[in-house]
Enzyme design. Structure first.
Site, PDB file in Angstrom:
ATOM      1  N   ASP A  98     -31.017 -54.911  98.411  1.00 21.24           N
ATOM      2  CA  ASP A  98     -31.198 -53.898  97.381  1.00 21.24           C
ATOM      3  C   ASP A  98     -30.785 -54.422  96.015  1.00 21.24           C
ATOM      4  O   ASP A  98     -31.215 -53.903  94.985  1.00 21.24           O
ATOM      5  CB  ASP A  98     -30.445 -52.616  97.730  1.00 21.24           C
ATOM      6  CG  ASP A  98     -28.957 -52.818  97.930  1.00 21.24           C
ATOM      7  OD1 ASP A  98     -28.542 -53.939  98.283  1.00 21.24           O
ATOM      8  OD2 ASP A  98     -28.190 -51.853  97.755  1.00 21.24           O
ATOM      9  N   GLY A 151     -22.230 -51.667  95.396  1.00 22.13           N
ATOM     10  CA  GLY A 151     -22.743 -50.380  95.832  1.00 22.13           C
ATOM     11  C   GLY A 151     -23.940 -50.494  96.738  1.00 22.13           C
ATOM     12  O   GLY A 151     -24.233 -51.550  97.299  1.00 22.13           O
ATOM     13  N   CYS A 168     -19.061 -54.227  97.305  1.00 15.10           N
ATOM     14  CA  CYS A 168     -18.502 -55.457  96.773  1.00 15.10           C
ATOM     15  C   CYS A 168     -17.484 -55.129  95.696  1.00 15.10           C
ATOM     16  O   CYS A 168     -17.125 -53.981  95.466  1.00 15.10           O
ATOM     17  CB  CYS A 168     -19.611 -56.316  96.169  1.00 15.10           C
ATOM     18  SG  CYS A 168     -21.009 -56.580  97.288  1.00 15.10           S
ATOM     19  N   ARG A 170     -18.090 -60.335  97.896  1.00 12.98           N
ATOM     20  CA  ARG A 170     -19.120 -59.651  98.678  1.00 12.98           C
ATOM     21  C   ARG A 170     -18.632 -59.091 100.001  1.00 12.98           C
ATOM     22  O   ARG A 170     -17.953 -59.780 100.762  1.00 12.98           O
ATOM     23  CB  ARG A 170     -20.287 -60.608  98.956  1.00 12.98           C
ATOM     24  CG  ARG A 170     -21.470 -59.906  99.613  1.00 12.98           C
ATOM     25  CD  ARG A 170     -22.573 -60.857  99.981  1.00 12.98           C
ATOM     26  NE  ARG A 170     -23.720 -60.111 100.490  1.00 12.98           N
ATOM     27  CZ  ARG A 170     -24.645 -60.610 101.291  1.00 12.98           C
ATOM     28  NH1 ARG A 170     -24.575 -61.867 101.680  1.00 12.98           N
ATOM     29  NH2 ARG A 170     -25.646 -59.853 101.712  1.00 12.98           N
ATOM     30  N   LEU A 171     -19.001 -57.828 100.248  1.00 13.52           N
ATOM     31  CA  LEU A 171     -18.938 -57.222 101.574  1.00 13.52           C
ATOM     32  C   LEU A 171     -20.381 -57.129 102.041  1.00 13.52           C
ATOM     33  O   LEU A 171     -21.150 -56.305 101.546  1.00 13.52           O
ATOM     34  CB  LEU A 171     -18.279 -55.843 101.510  1.00 13.52           C
ATOM     35  CG  LEU A 171     -18.135 -55.102 102.834  1.00 13.52           C
ATOM     36  CD1 LEU A 171     -17.168 -55.828 103.754  1.00 13.52           C
ATOM     37  CD2 LEU A 171     -17.663 -53.664 102.603  1.00 13.52           C
ATOM     38  N   GLY A 173     -17.543 -36.778 104.866  1.00 16.91           N
ATOM     39  CA  GLY A 173     -18.009 -35.461 104.450  1.00 16.91           C
ATOM     40  C   GLY A 173     -17.638 -35.039 103.047  1.00 16.91           C
ATOM     41  O   GLY A 173     -17.843 -33.875 102.677  1.00 16.91           O
TER      42      GLY A 173
END
Length: 655
Positions: free
Chosen positions: A99, A75, A2, A49-50, A361
């Protein structure tokens, strides 16, 4: 994932929701799926918000049961399932699966001590009405950004600088030392942001604002307690950590994809992701028309081995130049390389494919000594220990003849590397890079140079090093500098968070699980760099899951075309405007006369070296950055409060 923004004030009830709506509008690209607001007596929060976890129920800002604790959060906390069980056993009651709510109850239960329990990447703010305080925090490695400024006893914070400027209360002024750091280290060191008086919260740090004062505390420190001997169970432990790290980062209520460069690190993460995914893995990569930068053959090979559904973003001759202004708008900093631009297009490709989350990575080279820089340290130290100084260049050529852009050593590079600092200099590992990049400074204007009188940014780094740094081996010192000077402020920012979130894509980084870092930091350096073979233990383990042709492939640094990108026959008009004498003079950082000579060399194709390429990118990006963030206001149209998913006043829903 977000975007967050907010204000804490000593003046009760003085935060206008319209101001928060402007701040949120400036960063809506970070959260295109919804937004919300909170206005309390002493704090106001905005959130875009995502939606990835608890898509239906995880809207923010979010509160605890009695509305005294309010959070705005950017996050992921990957171990939220385990933490939820622990908190429920202590009597906490949850109403969502997010979360975010885990963080609310974790703060109630453990206060700042919650941070050591979190496995994730995050930046968040918590308003505590019980004592009128605001708690802000950022993850251990600085994956997610958080900027703040204090104005007349008020605290302003946001995921991006543009949200602070959009408040109308925060003014933009150039911080010359921050720019000097970019033109030395490739990035400015936290807490500098590029704008005077605005700070970047350092990785592994939290702050507590109360009664008009913000006090900062460090909760996580990088350490390298190197062992003399590799543990017998090292490969099994590495296997466990890699699989756990990827499995945790596959937790999402939407499909998870992967970036795939064709190299070792991304092939590892993509392979483990494919095994853990209930769907056919979607993978994404960048290809270049210029064969010097293209890795498409390796990418196709890796995708076939993994069995992923692969898509590519092709970078043509003009692609970088056409998108560079947008890149700078999102990086919010001058650059010395164009490498962020292809990542911008890669994220766009990913978003258009319907993928919001990708594993990548980043971090592997820092943990397992994968960069050429680490080899250079080993070779330079070995050569400089030879008592016969005349033999050093010959020894240098025999041990490592291919440095910087794949060219042979040659007299210039031998002198450059062998004469760049004494081995007992704390910055010995990075001085060649610093000196190469600092060539940009010869283009400074007299006025800008005068403003830097008495400032030595490299010396400031030396003075800031922790005492434990001087107990580490040369290679671990180099790893620490790489992580603090480049990984967080550049790779995870300009090439990472900012390019992905420009399109509402979340990057996840299994190699930056703190448990894996602590494992790698305790290994003998010979397990990571064996002779001149990089990432030796990682390659040993990777044979379990990758074909030999991938696990044994040598490191190819990620690069993109620089100066030539901006001087073709179809070059965009903005380039000439930005590099004109009047524009250069107006910005004041560089000398118009010196820049004119550089531009002529670039236009004629005579600027082929690393130094001139970096200088051109530095000048152009600085011009664009100054124009967007300093010369004109950031004034987005505010979001419609009535259309928000959440509107809280004193944590009581308004609608």
């Amino acid at each position: 994932m977000c975007g967050i923004a907010g204000i804490a004030t000593q003046h009760a009830g003085s935060i206008a929701i319209e101001k928060l709506a402007r701040m949120a509008a400036a960063i809506q690209h970070r959260g295109p799926d919804g937004y919300g607001f909170y206005t309390g007596l002493h704090a106001g929060f905005a959130h875009v918000r995502l939606s990835i976890i608890d898509v239906a129920g995880g809207a923010q800002p979010l509160t605890n049961e009695d509305g005294q604790i309010v959070i705005t959060y950017n996050g992921e906390v990957y171990n939220h399932v385990e933490l939820r069980r622990e908190l429920e056993s202590s009597g906490h009651v949850f109403r969502t699966r997010s979360d975010t709510e885990v963080l609310v109850h974790a703060y109630e239960e453990w206060g700042a001590g919650m941070l050591s329990r979190l496995n994730g990447q995050f930046a968040f703010a918590i308003s505590d009405a019980r004592d009128q305080s605001v708690f802000i925090a950022r993850d251990r490695f600085g994956v997610r950004p958080l900027f703040f400024t204090e104005q007349r006893g008020n605290l302003y914070f946001a995921s991006e600088l543009k949200a602070l400027l959009a408040s109308g209360d925060v003014k933009a002024a150039v911080d010359p030392q921050a720019l000097d750091e970019v033109f030395t280290f490739w990035a400015m060191r936290p807490p500098r942001s590029g704008l005077r008086g605005i700070h970047s919260l350092e990785p592994g740090t939290y702050g507590l604002w109360r009664d008009g004062r913000l006090v900062l505390h460090r909760y996580y420190e990088l350490d390298f307690p190197e062992r003399d001997v590799e543990p017998r169970d090292a490969i099994e432990r590495l296997d466990e950590l890699m699989r756990m790290g990827v499995d945790l980062r596959m937790r999402a209520d939407v499909p998870v994809g992967a970036y795939l460069s064709g190299g070792l690190d991304s092939s590892i993460t993509a392979t483990l992701a494919a095994a853990a995914s209930p769907h056919t893995l979607r993978s994404f990569s960048i290809t270049f028309d210029d064969p010097r930068f293209d890795e498409s053959a390796y990418q196709r090979d890796a995708a076939r081995a993994i069995g992923s559904m692969h898509s590519i973003a092709s970078m043509g001759v003009n692609t970088i130049a056409e998108s560079f202004p947008d890149v700078i708008w999102h990086t919010e900093t001058p650059l010395t390389r164009t490498a962020a631009a292809p990542m911008f297009h890669l994220a766009r490709l990913t978003k258009n494919a319907g993928i919001k989350v990708v594993l990548t990575g980043e971090g592997a080279d820092e943990l397992f000594l994968g960069y050429d820089l680490f080899k250079e340290v080993a070779v330079r130290r070995f050569c400089l220990r030879r008592p016969d100084s005349t033999a050093r260049p010959r020894l240098f050529d025999r041990l490592y003849p291919y440095l910087l852009d794949g060219g042979s050593g040659g007299e210039f590079w031998r002198r450059f590397f062998l004469e760049a600092g004494a081995p007992d200099d704390p910055l010995f590992s990075h001085l060649p890079r610093f000196q190469l990049t600092s060539w940009i400074k010869q283009f400074y204007s007299a006025e800008f140079r005068a403003g830097l009188s008495g400032i030595d940014v490299a010396e400031e780094v030396r003075q800031s090093l922790p005492t434990r740094f001087f107990r580490w081996s040369a290679l671990n010192k180099a790893a620490y500098l790489e992580m603090t000077l480049l990984l967080s402020p550049y790779l995870l920012s300009s090439q990472g968070d900012r390019m992905a979130m420009a399109h509402g894509v979340e990057g996840r980084f299994p190699f930056l699980d703190h448990r894996l870092f602590e494992f790698a930091a305790a290994l003998p350096t010979g397990s990571r760099l064996c002779g001149l073979k990089e990432k030796e233990i990682l390659r040993r383990w990777a044979r379990r899951i990758l074909p030999d042709r991938i696990s044994e492939r040598g490191k190819q640094p990620y690069r993109a075309p620089d100066a030539p990108s901006f001087f073709g026959p179809d070059a965009p008009e903005y380039i000439g405007d930005a590099l004109s004498a009047g524009s250069i003079r107006g910005t004041g950082v560089f000398s118009p006369t010196a820049v004119a000579g550089l531009v002529r060399r670039c236009q004629s194709g005579r600027a082929t070296g690393v130094r001139e390429n970096q200088a051109l990118v530095a000048v152009l990006s600085t011009q664009l950055w100054h124009d967007r963030f300093v010369a004109q206001p950031v004034n987005p149209r505010m979001l419609d409060v009535a259309a928000a998913d959440v509107v809280l006043q004193d944590a009581i829903p308004v609608s």
